[in-house]
Write a protein that holds these residues in place. Structure first.
Motif, PDB file in Angstrom:
ATOM      1  N   TYR A   1      85.386  36.083   7.293  1.00 22.78           N
ATOM      2  CA  TYR A   1      84.480  35.390   8.199  1.00 22.78           C
ATOM      3  C   TYR A   1      84.916  35.597   9.640  1.00 22.78           C
ATOM      4  O   TYR A   1      86.022  36.068   9.905  1.00 22.78           O
ATOM      5  CB  TYR A   1      84.352  33.909   7.851  1.00 22.78           C
ATOM      6  CG  TYR A   1      85.650  33.133   7.836  1.00 22.78           C
ATOM      7  CD1 TYR A   1      86.081  32.450   8.957  1.00 22.78           C
ATOM      8  CD2 TYR A   1      86.424  33.068   6.686  1.00 22.78           C
ATOM      9  CE1 TYR A   1      87.253  31.732   8.938  1.00 22.78           C
ATOM     10  CE2 TYR A   1      87.589  32.357   6.654  1.00 22.78           C
ATOM     11  CZ  TYR A   1      87.998  31.679   7.778  1.00 22.78           C
ATOM     12  OH  TYR A   1      89.158  30.977   7.765  1.00 22.78           O
ATOM     13  N   ILE A   2      84.018  35.242  10.542  1.00 22.56           N
ATOM     14  CA  ILE A   2      84.239  35.421  11.975  1.00 22.56           C
ATOM     15  C   ILE A   2      84.360  34.043  12.605  1.00 22.56           C
ATOM     16  O   ILE A   2      83.533  33.164  12.363  1.00 22.56           O
ATOM     17  CB  ILE A   2      83.074  36.195  12.607  1.00 22.56           C
ATOM     18  CG1 ILE A   2      82.929  37.544  11.918  1.00 22.56           C
ATOM     19  CG2 ILE A   2      83.279  36.363  14.100  1.00 22.56           C
ATOM     20  CD1 ILE A   2      81.617  38.208  12.181  1.00 22.56           C
ATOM     21  N   LYS A   3      85.379  33.876  13.410  1.00 26.80           N
ATOM     22  CA  LYS A   3      85.600  32.603  14.088  1.00 26.80           C
ATOM     23  C   LYS A   3      85.475  32.843  15.590  1.00 26.80           C
ATOM     24  O   LYS A   3      86.125  33.732  16.139  1.00 26.80           O
ATOM     25  CB  LYS A   3      86.984  32.080  13.742  1.00 26.80           C
ATOM     26  CG  LYS A   3      87.241  30.678  14.146  1.00 26.80           C
ATOM     27  CD  LYS A   3      88.579  30.247  13.583  1.00 26.80           C
ATOM     28  CE  LYS A   3      88.794  28.787  13.826  1.00 26.80           C
ATOM     29  NZ  LYS A   3      90.091  28.365  13.293  1.00 26.80           N
ATOM     30  N   LYS A   4      84.626  32.086  16.236  1.00 26.33           N
ATOM     31  CA  LYS A   4      84.417  32.211  17.674  1.00 26.33           C
ATOM     32  C   LYS A   4      85.165  31.075  18.369  1.00 26.33           C
ATOM     33  O   LYS A   4      84.905  29.906  18.111  1.00 26.33           O
ATOM     34  CB  LYS A   4      82.918  32.138  17.980  1.00 26.33           C
ATOM     35  CG  LYS A   4      82.560  32.332  19.416  1.00 26.33           C
ATOM     36  CD  LYS A   4      81.052  32.294  19.595  1.00 26.33           C
ATOM     37  CE  LYS A   4      80.660  32.453  21.032  1.00 26.33           C
ATOM     38  NZ  LYS A   4      79.208  32.389  21.217  1.00 26.33           N
ATOM     39  N   ILE A   5      86.100  31.448  19.242  1.00 34.69           N
ATOM     40  CA  ILE A   5      86.918  30.460  19.946  1.00 34.69           C
ATOM     41  C   ILE A   5      86.675  30.619  21.438  1.00 34.69           C
ATOM     42  O   ILE A   5      86.845  31.715  21.986  1.00 34.69           O
ATOM     43  CB  ILE A   5      88.407  30.649  19.628  1.00 34.69           C
ATOM     44  CG1 ILE A   5      88.628  30.436  18.138  1.00 34.69           C
ATOM     45  CG2 ILE A   5      89.264  29.698  20.442  1.00 34.69           C
ATOM     46  CD1 ILE A   5      90.042  30.666  17.690  1.00 34.69           C
ATOM     47  N   PRO A   6      86.260  29.556  22.124  1.00 35.32           N
ATOM     48  CA  PRO A   6      86.044  29.675  23.569  1.00 35.32           C
ATOM     49  C   PRO A   6      87.367  29.858  24.311  1.00 35.32           C
ATOM     50  O   PRO A   6      88.401  29.342  23.900  1.00 35.32           O
ATOM     51  CB  PRO A   6      85.380  28.352  23.940  1.00 35.32           C
ATOM     52  CG  PRO A   6      85.683  27.425  22.831  1.00 35.32           C
ATOM     53  CD  PRO A   6      85.937  28.249  21.610  1.00 35.32           C
TER      54      PRO A   6
END
Length: 144
Positions: free
Chosen positions: A101-106
């Motif tokens: 999966y892909i995790k988007k972290i600001p």
């Protein structure tokens, strides 16, 4: 001839219950930073390689048309598999991608504001590899 059963976690593997003892499964989680925006084709491909064997996943990734994305994903997978082979004594033929999966972290710098929200975040591709191995036989204690 014994009936082949489907592997409990991977949809590509089959095994005979007579030839195996109990299955011993182990999992390794690997995280990789991706600095660019992912295309929809890559996201769809990553979704399709869940619960697939390593060889099937490599085959599906080679159909990605963008050379940079294809090479980056292949590099991640080959590095992860090499790590599990060297450090966990896994068998390449009994290795599968359990989840990806892909995790988007600001990004943490809030002072720099940008019109594009994609520049203010980092993407991490997280791969959970599963593998099957045989436990080492234990040495029996002598009775006397």
């Amino acid at each position: 001839m014994p009936k082949l059963l489907q592997h409990p976690r991977c949809k590509d593997f089959y095994f005979s219950p007579l030839s195996h003892g109990p299955l011993t499964l182990a999992y390794v989680t690997i995280s990789s930073k991706y600095n660019h925006k992912l295309s929809l084709h890559v996201k769809k491909t990553l979704k399709n390689i869940r619960k697939c064997s390593f060889y099937k996943a490599i085959d599906l990734i080679t159909y990605i048309s963008n050379i940079f994305e294809r090479n980056y994903l292949l590099q991640i997978l080959y590095s992860a598999v090499t790590y599990t082979e060297n450090n966990h004594s896994s068998n390449l033929l009994k290795l599968w991608i359990d989840d990806i999966y892909i995790k988007k972290i600001p990004k943490s710098n809030n002072f720099i504001q940008s019109s594009n929200s994609n520049l203010n975040s980092n993407y991490y591709i997280i791969i959970i590899l599963g593998f099957e191995y045989k436990e080492l036989p234990t040495k029996k204690e002598p009775v006397w």
